[in-house]
Enzyme design. Structure first.
Site, PDB file in Angstrom:
ATOM      1  N   ASP A  18       0.912  -1.163  -0.189  1.00 52.90           N
ATOM      2  CA  ASP A  18      -0.222  -0.114   0.041  1.00 52.90           C
ATOM      3  C   ASP A  18       0.804   1.140   0.204  1.00 52.90           C
ATOM      4  O   ASP A  18       0.624   2.185   0.713  1.00 52.90           O
ATOM      5  CB  ASP A  18      -0.900   0.015   1.300  1.00 52.90           C
ATOM      6  CG  ASP A  18      -2.095  -1.027   1.154  1.00 52.90           C
ATOM      7  OD1 ASP A  18      -1.985  -1.898   0.294  1.00 52.90           O
ATOM      8  OD2 ASP A  18      -2.876  -1.222   2.034  1.00 52.90           O
ATOM      9  N   LYS A 129      -6.823  -4.929  -3.351  1.00 56.01           N
ATOM     10  CA  LYS A 129      -7.491  -5.522  -2.146  1.00 56.01           C
ATOM     11  C   LYS A 129      -8.563  -4.630  -1.539  1.00 56.01           C
ATOM     12  O   LYS A 129      -8.346  -3.330  -1.502  1.00 56.01           O
ATOM     13  CB  LYS A 129      -6.603  -5.907  -1.017  1.00 56.01           C
ATOM     14  CG  LYS A 129      -5.578  -4.675  -0.725  1.00 56.01           C
ATOM     15  CD  LYS A 129      -4.488  -5.243   0.186  1.00 56.01           C
ATOM     16  CE  LYS A 129      -3.644  -4.411   0.820  1.00 56.01           C
ATOM     17  NZ  LYS A 129      -4.427  -3.510   1.957  1.00 56.01           N
ATOM     18  N   CYS A 162      -2.530  -2.557   7.616  1.00 56.06           N
ATOM     19  CA  CYS A 162      -2.219  -3.408   6.630  1.00 56.06           C
ATOM     20  C   CYS A 162      -0.867  -4.343   6.618  1.00 56.06           C
ATOM     21  O   CYS A 162      -1.139  -5.637   5.955  1.00 56.06           O
ATOM     22  CB  CYS A 162      -2.320  -2.735   5.186  1.00 56.06           C
ATOM     23  SG  CYS A 162      -3.834  -1.702   5.051  1.00 56.06           S
TER      24      CYS A 162
END
Length: 200
Positions: A18, A129, A162
């Site tokens: 991310d 995702k 995450c």
């Protein structure tokens, strides 16, 4: 903290979590929430060094992005709302709202893109995702099994959300995980420290 370990580069993947404009750019979603993005950007160069080394070693590189379909049909109600103690909705979240970098956390928007410094090269899989974990509702495990991967090198943001979630998911699936601590970061340094202690 680091433990002595070894791994086979031919059975290893680097997963960069991310590193997106929405989280790291001063005009992004993270900054709009009042967070100090410099606490995340400190991980950019360490990530770049790991990424460069992995590419030179021929290690499979995988990037993830958190975000949602433009029609937002994959956004769970609880992810985008806040409720009072009585259960009534008091606010709706920012996902899908227009920000400086486009609609927040929506696939295809500038904010959803991976930052230029860590831009994926052709052939490097990108996992989109809808949640915190890299395995939830994605084909990441399918890719890793197809490539006969046993070990994951993990870096990115944020450490306690995450990154941590993805490492736990990977561990449950039998993957050996090595988290590159200085290539991970959080808006809250204390959370980063605790997340790393929990992983070690």
């Amino acid at each position: 903290k680091p433990q002595g370990t070894s791994f086979d580069p031919t059975r290893t993947a680097l997963v960069v979590i991310d590193m997106q404009n929405d989280f790291l750019d001063p005009d992004g979603f993270g900054a709009a929430l009042g967070n100090d993005v410099s606490r995340l950007t400190r991980a950019i160069e360490p990530c770049y060094e790991v990424l460069t080394a992995a590419r030179e070693a021929g290690i499979l590189v995988i990037h993830t992005r958190e975000g949602h379909r433009p029609d937002m049909t994959d956004v769970h109600e609880h992810k985008n709302t806040a409720r009072g103690r009585d259960g009534k909705i008091i606010t709706t979240g920012p996902i899908g709202e227009e920000g400086k970098l486009g609609r927040i956390l929506i696939r295809g928007e500038i904010g959803h893109d991976i930052i230029e410094r860590l831009c994926p090269k052709p052939g490097e899989p990108i996992i989109d995702k809808p949640g915190k974990g890299a395995f939830y509702a994605t084909d990441l495990e399918c890719i890793l099994r197809a490539k006969n991967v046993q070990t994951l090198l993990v870096c990115g943001v944020t450490s306690e959300v995450c990154v941590h979630t993805s490492v736990r998911e990977a561990n449950d699936r039998g993957f050996h995980c090595i988290v590159v601590e200085d290539a991970c970061a959080s808006y809250f340094p204390k959370f980063h420290d605790v997340a790393m202690e929990m992983i070690w």
